[in-house]
Design an enzyme around this catalytic site. Structure first.
Site, mmCIF file in Angstrom:
data_model
loop_
_atom_site.group_PDB
_atom_site.id
_atom_site.type_symbol
_atom_site.label_atom_id
_atom_site.label_comp_id
_atom_site.label_asym_id
_atom_site.label_seq_id
_atom_site.Cartn_x
_atom_site.Cartn_y
_atom_site.Cartn_z
ATOM 1 C CD GLU A 150 -2.886 -1.180 2.338
ATOM 2 O OE1 GLU A 150 -4.058 -1.467 2.116
ATOM 3 O OE2 GLU A 150 -2.457 -0.914 3.488
HETATM 4 C C1 ACM Z 1 -2.021 -5.439 3.964
HETATM 5 O O1 ACM Z 1 -3.104 -5.919 4.346
HETATM 6 N N1 ACM Z 1 -1.962 -4.177 3.631
HETATM 7 C C2 ACM Z 1 -0.815 -6.239 3.866
#
Ligand code: ACM
Length: 683
Positions: A333
C-alpha cells in the site's frame, strides 16, 4: 483493502474415521459422519497418518518419562511443560521431570538430535507416536518434532471407563507446509508481551511455527532501537517492546518450535518513523503519530543514500535480536503520492527512466534486498513488491488474492498465502478452512507448487486490543493451522466443527482468553442490562467485517472498543449448531426429534428475553444502536416456532428474516441462512 477468495464447495463426505482393523482415513464414505466419528479423538490439526487401536494406556501417578538417548535443555523444558499440562488435563498427579534414560514403560522420548541452532524453514518437524497398553513411544529427528508430538499426545488425553487414558494409537505425522504462520499487527493497537506469549502457546498447541511480528506501521513504531531511539521515544506514544522483551519473546517462541519473523513495513506505512526522523521522508514535515490507520501518503525517500544508510544500521541492529533467516520488509500500500509530489524524486525517476511509482518501489525493494542479504537474512514482502526486476530471492506474501501467489510462483518466486486468512474479514471457519494455498484444481505445475511455502493467518489490529484480540484469533486460527499442516484431502467441514470446541478448550487451558474475554467485555459494558439475557442474544451474533465497521464507526486509535461488537466473536458455535439442527429437522434424520427440541428451547428463550432485553439495551448508550437486534430476536423466535409447527403465519412473517439481515449495531445474526431454510421447508 481486505480481500478474500470464495469457499470451495466440497463434494462427498471426507471422513477421518475410526477403524480397529487398519488405517482408513480421509476416505469418502456415504454413511453419516457423526456415528463413525463419535469416538475419534478431537485432534487438530489431523495427523497425516493415524491408526487407532481398541485399548488404552492408563495415565497413573507412577508414570515415568525416559529419554531413549539424546536430550537437551529445550527438550527437558518441553517435557516438563507437557507433564504439567497432562496432569491438569487428566487430574492425575504426575512427576515434574524426566526420570532418566529409559526407553521402556511410561513415556519414552526418542529424539535423534537438537535440530537447527536457529530453527530453519526446512527444520525436520516430523514425529511418530505409538500408544499401546504398555506405554508410549514418541520418536522424532529433532526437538521441534518431539514438541509437536507432545502436543498431539496432550490432545489425545481422554477419559475411558472412568480412568484418564491415552487411547491406543499409531501416528506418523509431518506437516504439508513448512510455513504455518500467524501475523499480529502491534502498531494499530499495542499488545503486551504477556499477550504475545500466550499467543505463542496457542500456536504451539496447533503446530503453527512462524510468528510474524508486524512491529511498525504509521500509527506506532514498537521495537526499541538503540541506534535510533527517537523511533520509539517519538513514534510509539510510549507503547513499545524493549530489546530485552523482544529477545524474551524470541526465546519463548524457540522453546515452542516457533520462528519469529520481524516486519518493518516500508517504504509506506512509515509515518511513525518520520516523527523523530523527518529527514527520511519524501514530503515536508513536521509529522506526528497519526490516530487513524488506513493508507497515508507519506513514504521513505528512496532516492537519498542517507535513507539506505539509516536502514542498513537499523537492520544491522535488529538482526542481533531476531536470528530468523527471514526479515520482512513490508512493501504494501505504498501508492507513490508523496514521491510524485516531490520534484527531486520525480527528477530521479526520470533520470532512471521510471514511468510509474511501482518502478521506483522496485528499485527500493532491490536496495533493501541487498541490505537484508548483507546482514545474512532473506527478505520477504507483501505482494505489491512483486513487480518486474524483483530479485528471485525475495519471498512474496500474498494478501490480495491467491492469483498473485500463483502469478509469483509462475515467475519463479517463493510465496506464502495470506489472502484467505485475514481474520478481520470475519468469515466463517468453514470458509477459512477450505481455502487452500495449493487448491486441488491449481493451475500451478508441480515445480511451481514447490515454491509455495505455506500460509499465514493475519490479525490486523485497527479494531482490537488486549481484551478482545484472543477472541478474534482463537479458536479460528486452529482451523487454518490444520489446513497448513494436514493433508489436502482433509476437508470434512462437519468434522472440523465437531473437533473445534475441544480444541478451543485446549487453547483455553494454555492461558488464552478467547472464551472469557468476550464475557468480561459483556459484563463490563452491560451496566443496567442483565448479562444473562444479553448472552442469549450475543451467543447468536457476530461482528460485521472490517470494512463495514470502518465505514460506520470511523474508528481511530482513541476509539474505545467497548460496543456490543467487541463482546461477540466471528462464527460462534451457534451458527453451526442451529444449521445442524435445522438440517436434521428439514431432512427428518434419526435425531430430528432431539434437534427440534433444542430449536424449540432456543426459540422460546429468544421470545422470552426479547422485550425486556430490548428495553434495557435502549437505556444503555453503549448498546442502544443494537437494541433492534433484541427486538428482532423475539420475532425470529416466533417465526421459528411457527415454522416448526408448519403454521400458515410463516408466509406473512418471512419478511422478518430480510429485516434482520439489514445492518444494525455493527453485529449480525449467525443463523439467518438456517432460519430461511426452516421457513422454506414450512411453506
Ligand atoms: C495489507 O493488508 N496491507 C498487507
Amino acid at each position: 483493502m481486505r480481500s478474500c477468495i470464495q469457499a470451495v464447495a466440497i463434494s462427498g463426505v471426507m471422513v477421518a474415521l475410526l477403524n480397529h482393523g487398519g488405517m482408513v482415513r480421509a476416505q469418502a464414505v456415504n454413511e453419516p459422519v457423526s456415528d463413525r466419528q463419535a469416538s475419534m479423538p478431537a485432534l487438530m490439526p489431523l495427523p497425516a497418518h493415524m491408526q487407532m487401536g481398541a485399548g488404552a494406556y492408563k495415565i497413573e501417578p507412577g508414570l515415568t518419562v525416559g529419554y531413549a538417548h539424546f536430550h537437551d535443555a529445550r527438550l527437558d523444558a518441553g517435557v516438563a511443560r507437557m507433564l504439567k499440562r497432562l496432569q491438569f488435563a487428566s487430574g492425575v498427579p504426575l512427576p515434574r521431570a524426566v526420570a532418566g534414560n529409559s526407553a521402556t514403560g511410561g513415556i519414552a522420548v526418542d529424539v535423534a538430535g537438537p535440530g537447527g541452532a536457529v530453527q530453519s524453514l526446512e527444520e525436520e518437524e516430523a514425529y511418530s507416536l505409538a500408544v499401546t497398553q504398555q506405554g508410549v513411544r514418541l520418536k522424532a529427528a529433532t526437538v521441534v518434532g518431539a514438541l509437536h508430538g507432545m502436543e498431539t499426545l496432550l490432545q489425545l488425553a481422554t477419559v475411558k471407563d472412568g480412568a484418564a487414558v491415552l487411547p491406543e494409537v499409531t501416528i506418523d505425522d509431518a506437516p504439508r507446509f513448512h510455513w504455518r504462520g500467524l501475523m499480529i499487527d502491534v502498531s494499530r493497537h499495542f499488545e503486551p508481551v504477556s499477550q504475545i506469549e500466550r499467543t505463542l502457546d496457542g500456536m504451539a498447541v496447533v503446530k503453527m511455527n512462524v510468528f510474524h511480528w508486524h512491529l511498525s506501521d504509521d500509527t506506532g513504531f514498537r521495537a526499541e532501537s538503540l541506534a535510533y531511539p527517537k523511533l520509539t521515544s517519538m513514534g510509539s506514544n510510549g507503547d513499545y517492546y524493549t530489546q530485552a522483551q523482544m529477545r524474551e519473546v524470541v526465546a519463548y517462541a524457540r522453546a515452542r518450535g516457533i520462528r519469529v519473523v520481524p516486519e518493518f513495513d516500508m517504504p509506506g506505512h512509515i509515518v511513525s518513523w518520520l516523527v523523530g526522523y523527518p529527514e527520511l521522508s519524501s514530503s515536508p514535515g513536521p509529522f506526528q503519530v497519526p490516530e487513524t490507520a488506513g493508507i497515508h501518503d507519506e513514504a521513505l525517500d528512496p532516492t537519498r543514500e542517507s535513507t539506505y544508510a539509516f536502514l542498513d544500521k537499523l537492520v544491522a541492529e535488529m538482526v542481533t535480536i531476531f536470528p530468523d533467516a527471514y526479515f520482512h520488509i513490508g512493501g504494501d500500500e505504498s501508492e507513490g503520492k508523496a514521491w510524485l509530489a516531490n520534484p527531486k524524486i520525480v527528477a530521479f525517476m526520470k533520470q532512471k527512466g521510471y514511468q510509474k511509482p511501482a518502478e521506483l518501489q522496485a528499485y527500493f525493494s532491490q536496495r533493501m534486498q541487498q541490505i537484508v542479504e548483507k546482514h545474512g537474512r532473506k527478505p520477504i514482502g507483501w505482494d505489491e513488491i512483486l513487480v518486474p526486476g524483483l530479485p528471485k530471492s525475495v519471498v512474496v506474501q500474498s494478501w490480495r488474492g491467491a492469483d498473485s501467489l500463483a502469478a509469483g510462483a509462475k515467475q519463479g518466486y517463493r510465496g506464502v498465502l495470506s489472502a484467505p486468512y485475514y481474520l478481520d474479514a470475519m468469515k466463517s471457519n468453514e470458509t477459512h478452512y477450505l481455502a487452500d494455498p495449493i487448491p486441488a484444481d491449481t493451475t500451478m505445475t508441480a515445480e511451481e507448487q514447490k515454491l509455495i511455502l505455506g500460509g499465514e493467518v493475519c490479525m490486523w489490529a485497527e479494531h482490537l486490543n488486549e481484551r478482545t484480540i484472543d477472541g478474534r484469533i482463537w479458536p479460528r486460527a486452529a482451523v487454518m493451522a490444520e489446513r497448513f499442516w494436514s493433508p489436502q484431502s482433509d476437508r470434512d467441514v462437519a468434522s472440523m466443527y465437531r473437533r473445534l470446541p475441544a480444541i478451543s478448550l485446549a487453547l483455553e487451558r494454555v492461558g488464552l482468553t478467547h472464551l472469557t474475554g468476550p464475557a468480561v467485555m459483556r459484563r463490563s459494558i452491560s451496566r443496567n442490562v442483565d448479562p444473562g439475557m444479553l448472552k442469549v442474544l450475543t451467543d447468536v451474533l457476530q461482528p460485521v467485517p472490517f470494512d463495514e465497521r470502518e465505514e460506520n464507526q470511523h474508528t481511530d486509535s482513541r476509539t474505545p472498543l467497548d460496543r456490543l461488537i467487541d463482546t461477540v466473536v466471528p462464527d460462534p458455535p451457534s451458527r453451526f449448531e442451529i444449521a445442524r439442527d435445522v438440517d436434521a429437522v428439514v431432512n427428518n434424520t434419526a435425531d430430528s426429534k432431539e434437534a427440534e427440541a433444542r430449536l424449540v428451547a432456543r426459540f422460546i428463550e429468544w421470545q422470552h428475553v426479547s422485550g425486556p432485553l430490548a428495553a434495557e439495551m435502549q437505556q444503555n448508550p453503549l448498546m442502544n444502536d443494537a437494541a433492534v437486534r433484541a427486538t428482532q430476536l423475539g420475532a425470529l423466535g416466533a417465526l421459528g416456532l411457527e415454522a416448526l409447527k408448519g403454521g400458515g403465519a410463516v408466509k406473512q412473517q418471512a419478511a422478518q428474516v430480510a429485516d434482520a439481515d439489514n445492518p444494525a449495531g455493527l453485529v449480525r445474526f449467525t443463523f439467518l441462512d438456517a432460519m430461511k431454510k426452516l421457513v422454506e421447508a414450512a411453506k
